[in-house]
Design an enzyme around this catalytic site. Sequence first.
Site, mmCIF file in Angstrom:
data_model
loop_
_atom_site.group_PDB
_atom_site.id
_atom_site.type_symbol
_atom_site.label_atom_id
_atom_site.label_comp_id
_atom_site.label_asym_id
_atom_site.label_seq_id
_atom_site.Cartn_x
_atom_site.Cartn_y
_atom_site.Cartn_z
ATOM 1 N N ASP A 31 2.147 -6.336 -7.893
ATOM 2 C CA ASP A 31 2.162 -7.212 -7.762
ATOM 3 C C ASP A 31 2.123 -8.994 -7.683
ATOM 4 O O ASP A 31 2.149 -9.247 -9.209
ATOM 5 C CB ASP A 31 0.355 -7.881 -7.566
ATOM 6 C CG ASP A 31 0.576 -8.602 -5.540
ATOM 7 O OD1 ASP A 31 -0.140 -8.379 -4.961
ATOM 8 O OD2 ASP A 31 0.362 -10.076 -5.829
ATOM 9 N N ILE A 32 2.761 -9.801 -7.317
ATOM 10 C CA ILE A 32 4.060 -11.061 -8.163
ATOM 11 C C ILE A 32 1.983 -12.050 -8.303
ATOM 12 O O ILE A 32 2.880 -12.693 -8.741
ATOM 13 C CB ILE A 32 4.281 -11.505 -6.624
ATOM 14 C CG1 ILE A 32 5.792 -12.605 -7.303
ATOM 15 C CG2 ILE A 32 3.742 -11.970 -5.367
ATOM 16 C CD1 ILE A 32 6.614 -12.563 -5.943
ATOM 17 N N GLY A 94 -8.022 -8.987 5.393
ATOM 18 C CA GLY A 94 -6.996 -9.600 4.103
ATOM 19 C C GLY A 94 -5.597 -9.055 4.135
ATOM 20 O O GLY A 94 -5.180 -9.810 2.879
ATOM 21 N N HIS A 101 -0.716 -0.639 2.302
ATOM 22 C CA HIS A 101 -0.474 -0.871 0.608
ATOM 23 C C HIS A 101 -1.400 -0.988 0.456
ATOM 24 O O HIS A 101 -2.401 -1.487 0.989
ATOM 25 C CB HIS A 101 1.067 -2.149 0.324
ATOM 26 C CG HIS A 101 -0.105 -3.488 0.725
ATOM 27 N ND1 HIS A 101 0.652 -3.648 2.223
ATOM 28 C CD2 HIS A 101 -0.829 -3.917 0.195
ATOM 29 C CE1 HIS A 101 0.394 -5.194 2.562
ATOM 30 N NE2 HIS A 101 -0.785 -4.586 1.246
ATOM 31 N N HIS A 103 -3.753 -1.421 -2.747
ATOM 32 C CA HIS A 103 -4.015 -2.093 -4.135
ATOM 33 C C HIS A 103 -4.361 -1.590 -5.166
ATOM 34 O O HIS A 103 -5.657 -0.915 -5.088
ATOM 35 C CB HIS A 103 -4.821 -3.418 -4.160
ATOM 36 C CG HIS A 103 -4.221 -4.139 -3.025
ATOM 37 N ND1 HIS A 103 -3.425 -5.639 -3.330
ATOM 38 C CD2 HIS A 103 -3.926 -4.669 -1.789
ATOM 39 C CE1 HIS A 103 -3.379 -6.139 -1.950
ATOM 40 N NE2 HIS A 103 -3.318 -6.213 -1.622
HETATM 41 P P1 AMP Z 1 -2.583 -7.818 1.550
HETATM 42 O O1 AMP Z 1 -2.740 -9.328 1.600
HETATM 43 O O2 AMP Z 1 -3.214 -7.233 1.647
HETATM 44 O O3 AMP Z 1 -1.720 -8.013 2.647
HETATM 45 O O4 AMP Z 1 -1.688 -8.115 0.043
HETATM 46 C C1 AMP Z 1 0.225 -8.284 0.169
HETATM 47 C C2 AMP Z 1 -0.066 -8.511 -1.704
HETATM 48 O O5 AMP Z 1 1.146 -8.703 -1.658
HETATM 49 C C3 AMP Z 1 0.136 -9.752 -1.905
HETATM 50 O O6 AMP Z 1 -1.129 -8.988 -3.258
HETATM 51 C C4 AMP Z 1 0.519 -10.323 -2.689
HETATM 52 O O7 AMP Z 1 0.613 -11.766 -3.686
HETATM 53 C C5 AMP Z 1 2.393 -9.745 -2.828
HETATM 54 N N1 AMP Z 1 3.376 -9.574 -2.635
HETATM 55 C C6 AMP Z 1 4.027 -10.332 -2.049
HETATM 56 N N2 AMP Z 1 5.125 -10.530 -2.035
HETATM 57 C C7 AMP Z 1 5.371 -9.992 -3.078
HETATM 58 C C8 AMP Z 1 6.619 -10.374 -3.503
HETATM 59 N N3 AMP Z 1 7.702 -10.210 -3.241
HETATM 60 N N4 AMP Z 1 6.352 -8.765 -4.647
HETATM 61 C C9 AMP Z 1 5.177 -8.206 -5.086
HETATM 62 N N5 AMP Z 1 3.585 -8.959 -4.585
HETATM 63 C C10 AMP Z 1 4.228 -9.082 -3.356
#
Ligand code: AMP
Length: 115
Positions: A31-32, A94, A101, A103
């Site tokens: 995760d970024i 959230g 996906h 986490h």
């Molecule tokens: P959610 O809020 O459950 O939809 O999770 C989306 C996740 O994607 C968040 O934890 C972000 O930090 C992560 N995210 C967004 N853009 C990227 C990216 N380019 N690379 C990796 N993770 C990302």
Amino acid sequence: MSIDCLFCKIIAGEIPAKMFYEDDLLIAFADIDPQAPHHFLIVPRKHICTALDLTPEDNELIGHVYQVAGKIARDLGIDEDGFRVVNNCNEAGGQTVWHIHFHFLAGRNLTWPPG
Ligand code: AMP
Ligand code: ZN
């Protein structure tokens, strides 16, 4: 692949990500914006918007997500300490990226309930 889907672009290699695991059905990458020392996103290759869009034909896929989560935990050596796998569904849940996906969070004592 869905055009304009961030995770489809990562799966297609069009946007870089720190890949941790890949197979025919899914990928797992860092995760970024990590919320724990180990924070990966386990992402099915199939573009499914939310958990509400799953069908019975995805049952094997979702079971596989948890098999891979266990493999990641064992590979990191944190399986006995423990970890969390969570899916956020829709805005109040959230969710911010509309490609399903999961986490994977580990490496600290995670509190409950989440915010
Ligand atoms: P959610 O809020 O459950 O939809 O999770 C989306 C996740 O994607 C968040 O934890 C972000 O930090 C992560 N995210 C967004 N853009 C990227 C990216 N380019 N690379 C990796 N993770 C990302
Ligand atoms: Zn997608």
